[in-house]
Design an enzyme around this catalytic site. Structure first.
Site, PDB file in Angstrom:
ATOM      1  N   LYS A  72     -11.196   0.852  55.737  1.00  0.00           N
ATOM      2  CA  LYS A  72     -11.471   2.273  55.872  1.00  0.00           C
ATOM      3  C   LYS A  72     -11.288   2.702  57.327  1.00  0.00           C
ATOM      4  CE  LYS A  72     -12.920   6.388  54.815  1.00  0.00           C
ATOM      5  NZ  LYS A  72     -12.051   7.295  54.049  1.00  0.00           N
ATOM      6  N   SER A 131      17.319  10.341  62.020  1.00  0.00           N
ATOM      7  CA  SER A 131      16.081  10.075  61.268  1.00  0.00           C
ATOM      8  C   SER A 131      15.909  11.112  60.152  1.00  0.00           C
ATOM      9  CB  SER A 131      14.881  10.038  62.210  1.00  0.00           C
ATOM     10  OG  SER A 131      15.004   8.956  63.101  1.00  0.00           O
TER      11      SER A 131
END
Length: 330
Positions: free
Chosen positions: A177, A125
Site C-alpha cells: 500500500k 513516445s
C-alpha cells in the site's frame, strides 16, 4: 376628464408606434451586422469551417488527459464539411493514459474521415503513439520520433531525511500500500509490482506498433528499446510512411483518399466557441455574446488558463533530451 382621456389614448398610441419602430430598428441592426459579417469575414475560419475543407488538429507539448480535445475530435467526425484530417504533431509524449485516449479518439475518427499524421520537430513516445492512429504518417527527414516505451520515475530522499533528523512512521493495511514512497528505499516486492505495471503498458504499446505498422511482435519489440529515430531512420525502419511536411500529407489525401484538390486547410482548436454551430447560429451567438459582455468572459478565461498547471501522474511515455537536465525516457 375628456381631455385627460384623449391624452392617455394618444400616449398609448405613441408608445405602440415607438415599440414598432424599436423592433424595426433592432431587425435592421441585426441585418446590418450580418451584412458586415459576410462582407468582412467571408474568408475567415468562422465561415469557411462550414464549407468543404481539410481539418488540422494540432497536438503540441506534453500530452495529458484532455476532454475538450476528445470532444473536438468527435465534432470533426460528425462534420459534413470535413473531407480529410491532418494531425500535426510536435510533442515529446506525455502520460500513457492521455496517449491512449487520444489514440482511441483518432482511430474512431479515422473510421469516418481519412486521417494523416504529420510529425514536426518531435513526435516521440506518446507523440508517436498519436501518429500510429493515422492512416499514413509523414515526418521531416530531421524530425525526432520513436522512443517507444514507458517509464515511471519517483524520488527517494531517505539519506537526506536522516541527515536532517527527520523520520517518517506509517501504519498501513498491507506492505504494498502507498508504494513507492520518497522517505525509504523501494523494497524488492514494490519494485517488482512497479515493473509489472510498466511492462504491461509497454507490451500494449509494442502491440500497437506491431498492429498499425505491420510488424511481427518480436520485430516491433526490437525497435521498441526506447531509442529515438530521425525521420530518415524511421522511414528505413518502417515506423513512418514518407518524408515530408504538410504539403506531402495533403498530396496523400488527394491521391489515396480522393479528397478534392486545393481544399483549404482549417485549424480546429479546443478553445473555439462556434465550431459546432451553423452560420446563422454563429451570427446570433456573436450578437448575444457581444451584448452580454464577451470581453469580460474572455478576460476571465485567459486568467483561468494562466492558472492551469500540467501534472503528469502515473505511467509516462515521454521523451526528454538529457541536455534539458532530465533523464531520457526509455
Amino acid at each position: 376628464m375628456t381631455l385627460d382621456a384623449d391624452m392617455l389614448v394618444d400616449r398609448r398610441r405613441l408608445r405602440r408606434k415607438l415599440t414598432v419602430w424599436r423592433i424595426v430598428g433592432i431587425v435592421a441592426l441585426i441585418g446590418f451586422v450580418i451584412a458586415l459579417f459576410y462582407a468582412f469575414a467571408a474568408d475567415s475560419d468562422l465561415v469557411t469551417k462550414h464549407r468543404a475543407h481539410i481539418a488540422r488538429i494540432s497536438v503540441t507539448g506534453v500530452i495529458i488527459e484532455d476532454r475538450k480535445r476528445l470532444k473536438l475530435i468527435e465534432k470533426i467526425g460528425k462534420s459534413d464539411s470535413v473531407s480529410g484530417v491532418i494531425v500535426s504533431i510536435n510533442s515529446p509524449g506525455g502520460s500513457t493514459t492521455g496517449g491512449e485516449q487520444l489514440y482511441n479518439a483518432l482511430r474512431d475518427l479515422a473510421e469516418k474521415k481519412p486521417v494523416v499524421a504529420q510529425i514536426g520537430t518531435v513526435g516521440a513516445s506518446a507523440g508517436y503513439m498519436t501518429a500510429l492512429a493515422a492512416d499514413h504518417i509523414v515526418a521531416h527527414r530531421t524530425s525526432l520520433t520513436g522512443s517507444i516505451g514507458v517509464i515511471m520515475q519517483y524520488g527517494e530522499f531517505s539519506d537526506l531525511l536522516k541527515t536532517l533528523g527527520i523520520k517518517f512512521e506509517e501504519v498501513k493495511s498491507s506492505p504494498l500500500k502507498a508504494e513507492p514512497t520518497f522517505f525509504k528505499p523501494t523494497s524488492p516486492e514494490a519494485r517488482a509490482m512497479l515493473q509489472g505495471l510498466v511492462t504491461d503498458s509497454y507490451d500494449w504499446f509494442v502491440g500497437l506498433v506491431a498492429e498499425r505498422r505491420g510488424f511481427a511482435q518480436d520485430a516491433a519489440g526490437k525497435l521498441a528499446d526506447g531509442r529515438v529515430f530521425s525521420g530518415a531512420q524511421a522511414l528505413d525502419a518502417r515506423l513512418i510512411d514518407a518524408i515530408g511536411g504538410e504539403k506531402e500529407a495533403v498530396a496523400w489525401l488527394e491521391k489515396e483518399k480522393d479528397v478534392a484538390e486545393d481544399l483549404p486547410i482549417r485549424d480546429w482548436k479546443v478553445d473555439g466557441r462556434f465550431e459546432d454551430l451553423s452560420l446563422s447560429e454563429t451570427v446570433a451567438a456573436m450578437i448575444v455574446r457581444a451584448v452580454g459582455g464577451e470581453i469580460a468572459e474572455l478576460g476571465g478565461g485567459i486568467a483561468a488558463s494562466m492558472r492551469d498547471k500540467v501534472v503528469l501522474d502515473g505511467l509516462v511515455s515521454l521523451w526528454q533530451a538529457e541536455t534539458a537536465g532530465k533523464n531520457a525516457a526509455e
